[in-house]
Design an enzyme around this catalytic site. Structure first.
Site, PDB file in Angstrom:
ATOM      1  N   GLU A  57       0.850  -1.182   0.000  1.00  0.00           N
ATOM      2  CA  GLU A  57       0.000   0.000   0.000  1.00  0.00           C
ATOM      3  C   GLU A  57       0.878   1.221   0.000  1.00  0.00           C
ATOM      4  O   GLU A  57       1.607   1.475   0.940  1.00  0.00           O
ATOM      5  CB  GLU A  57      -0.918   0.031   1.219  1.00  0.00           C
ATOM      6  CG  GLU A  57      -1.833   1.227   1.164  1.00  0.00           C
ATOM      7  CD  GLU A  57      -2.702   1.362   2.388  1.00  0.00           C
ATOM      8  OE1 GLU A  57      -3.874   1.671   2.210  1.00  0.00           O
ATOM      9  OE2 GLU A  57      -2.229   1.174   3.487  1.00  0.00           O
ATOM     10  N   LYS A 130      -9.729   1.222  -3.292  1.00  0.00           N
ATOM     11  CA  LYS A 130     -10.045   0.893  -1.906  1.00  0.00           C
ATOM     12  C   LYS A 130     -11.475   1.287  -1.563  1.00  0.00           C
ATOM     13  O   LYS A 130     -11.924   2.391  -1.869  1.00  0.00           O
ATOM     14  CB  LYS A 130      -9.054   1.600  -0.989  1.00  0.00           C
ATOM     15  CG  LYS A 130      -9.145   1.217   0.478  1.00  0.00           C
ATOM     16  CD  LYS A 130      -7.976   1.838   1.223  1.00  0.00           C
ATOM     17  CE  LYS A 130      -7.973   1.475   2.690  1.00  0.00           C
ATOM     18  NZ  LYS A 130      -6.796   2.041   3.372  1.00  0.00           N
ATOM     19  N   CYS A 181      -5.643  -2.682   2.811  1.00  0.00           N
ATOM     20  CA  CYS A 181      -5.509  -2.206   4.189  1.00  0.00           C
ATOM     21  C   CYS A 181      -6.812  -2.235   4.971  1.00  0.00           C
ATOM     22  O   CYS A 181      -7.244  -3.281   5.412  1.00  0.00           O
ATOM     23  CB  CYS A 181      -4.869  -0.824   4.193  1.00  0.00           C
ATOM     24  SG  CYS A 181      -4.060  -0.423   5.774  1.00  0.00           S
TER      25      CYS A 181
END
Length: 523
Positions: A57, A130, A181
């Site tokens: 990330e 994301k 994440c």
């Protein structure tokens, strides 16, 4: 007997500098080292990957989400032509590995925390943005598609929607999930990815100490949550985190996060099979037999026995909203409701535009001559309509009709008429017909020449020519514009997410994609 499908998963862990070239060089060095150890799924801290993937990330520099600074937008680059993606495409092709590449994406005036998936031949398999966006001390996500850099910028970024269309990539080695994440904390996302066919869950991560509370240590909680995803879905899982201390300048002074590493690989029952330290650069490697795991997953029946029909909290809330809207429409906009089907008229008929003569010809329609003139039936099922769109005199008359011609073995596929009932009269041949009511009860009938059958308004129905020759029927509708909604086309011919369709039909994404391809037909 076919050889078992086995993959070797690697999770990488390293410290980042704030220089792009140094971090990309480190990532490439570790990817090559993992490849030498036999890995064909290589995960780097923070995006997510699968099958020889490497992913991190925002690995190109320090984790700048600690700050709310608008100048960090300058780090974003467009997806197409991104230099790190191009470099990783060359590396993936050279090593024969799949690589997810995490990057800060700029698209027009929107910004995203994104990952591009590179297949083992260097092909770009597409983009994931994301979906879950954190906001809090040390997590002011200026790059997460909807996150913040200042109070004003926060609102602007949170209006940039994530991309939920493709949660799973099908590479040359296997099907793997995509996430980044904060996505890793949500069991719904993990389940959705496996429902879409993911055979492994990969979580690139950047997590460590909390700037507002240096005593808070979430590492064990972090691991247990993802171990639960693996065990609940019976798939392997890899999580890759960075290490080291990163200090950046914020609008309130300096902020520091110490990333605690602990990258790990878990097996399909949630057991940890490889675990990294909290300070060292490491490469974790584990092998999995995907065929054995598939059998294990099926034997547990956790997907067979799901009961999403019982999970009603969200549905009940939606029903309350719909009830309010129905009341509002009923009391405040009733005057528009009649026009949803046919308008009520206070004259004998609605005349045509000025200049069009009104005589007997206006009330006549000759468009059905070709299908009732004794010609050979068409090669495929056809519908020839006399409705308001091609017969304007029907406007306001609440009536229309169609001639349906069925070659032997043809079907008028599942469909509805939302604005009218249909009365079908069979003129030639034999038909099997049926409809399904709102209690999901099926009503069927075999029709012979001269039989009539009514399909109630709005219900799903079909006709099938089961005879030894062609069939012809005439249908009448209680609306000049009955409308037709094709169930297969409206379900599989539009951009409804494959995962939603797979869950709805209790199947997998691969089956859904085959159905869509079948409806599209040959190119």
């Amino acid at each position: 007997m076919a050889e078992a499908r086995k993959v070797v998963v690697a999770a990488l862990q390293f410290a980042c500098s704030d220089t792009v070239s140094e971090n990309v060089d480190t990532a490439e060095r570790l990817v090559r080292a993992a490849h030498k150890e036999g890995a064909n799924i290589i995960l780097i801290q923070v995006p997510k990957g699968i099958s020889s993937y490497f992913s991190i990330e925002l690995f190109e520099g320090y984790y700048f989400c600690q700050a709310q600074r608008a100048d960090y937008f300058q780090r974003a680059k467009p997806y197409k032509g991104h230099p790190t993606i191009l470099r990783m495409q060359q590396l993936a092709k050279e090593l024969g590995v799949v690589i997810p590449v995490s990057f800060f994406e700029e698209e027009n005036n929107a910004h995203y925390n994104s990952v591009a998936i590179i297949d083992a031949d260097g092909t770009d398999l597409g983009l994931y943005r994301k979906s879950h966006i954190p906001d809090g001390p040390g997590r002011d996500y200026c790059i997460d598609g909807r996150s913040s850099i200042s109070t004003q910028v926060t609102l602007a970024l949170r209006s940039s929607p994530p991309d939920l269309r493709r949660l799973v990539s099908v590479s040359k080695l296997l099907a793997a999930s995509r996430s980044i994440c904060w996505d890793q904390w949500f069991p719904e996302a993990a389940r959705a990815m496996v429902l879409q066919g993911a055979e492994i869950l990969l979580y690139p991560t950047a997590i460590g100490s909390e700037p507002q509370d240096q005593e808070l240590d979430s590492r064990e909680h972090w691991k247990r949550v993802m171990q639960g995803h693996a065990g609940a879905n019976l798939v392997p899982l890899a999580a890759s985190n960075r290490i080291g201390k990163e200090t950046i300048r914020t609008e309130h002074g300096t902020s520091t996060i110490t990333f605690y590493g602990n990258s790990f690989i878990a097996g399909p029952t949630g057991e940890i099979v490889a675990l990294a330290s909290d300070t060292n650069e490491e490469i974790l490697v584990a092998e999995f037999n995907l065929d054995y795991i598939k059998t294990l997953r099926h034997s547990w029946g956790v997907f067979r026995d799901r009961r999403p029909d019982l999970y009603k909290l969200k549905v009940m809330a939606l029903k309350q909203v719909l009830a309010f809207l129905i009341l509002f429409l009923a009391t405040g906009t009733l005057r528009y409701s009649a026009f949803a089907s046919d308008p009520d008229i206070l004259v004998d008929f609605i005349p045509p535009p000025e200049g069009t003569p009104v005589d007997g010809s206006y009330f006549a329609f000759s468009g059905l001559r070709s299908v009732v003139g004794g010609r050979l039936p068409p090669a495929n099922f056809t519908v020839t309509k006399a409705s308001m769109s091609n017969f304007p005199a029907l406007n306001g008359q609440s009536v229309s009709m169609a001639v349906l011609t069925y070659p032997q073995g043809s079907v008028n596929q599942l469909h509805t008429h939302p604005r009218a009932a249909e009365l079908l009269l069979l003129m030639q041949g034999n038909l099997e017909v049926g409809f399904v009511d709102t209690a999901n009860k099926l009503y069927t009938r075999s029709l012979q020449r001269g039989d009539a059958f009514v399909f109630p308004k709005g219900l799903v129905h079909f006709q099938f020519n089961c005879g030894k020759g062609p069939a012809v029927a005439v249908s009448a509708f209680g609306s000049a514009n009955a409308g037709t909604v094709s169930v297969p086309q409206s379900t599989f011919g539009v951009d409804i997410d494959d995962g939603i369709l797979a869950a709805s039909f209790k199947t997998d994404a691969a089956t859904i994609q085959k159905l869509k391809a079948g409806l599209r037909g040959p190119k």
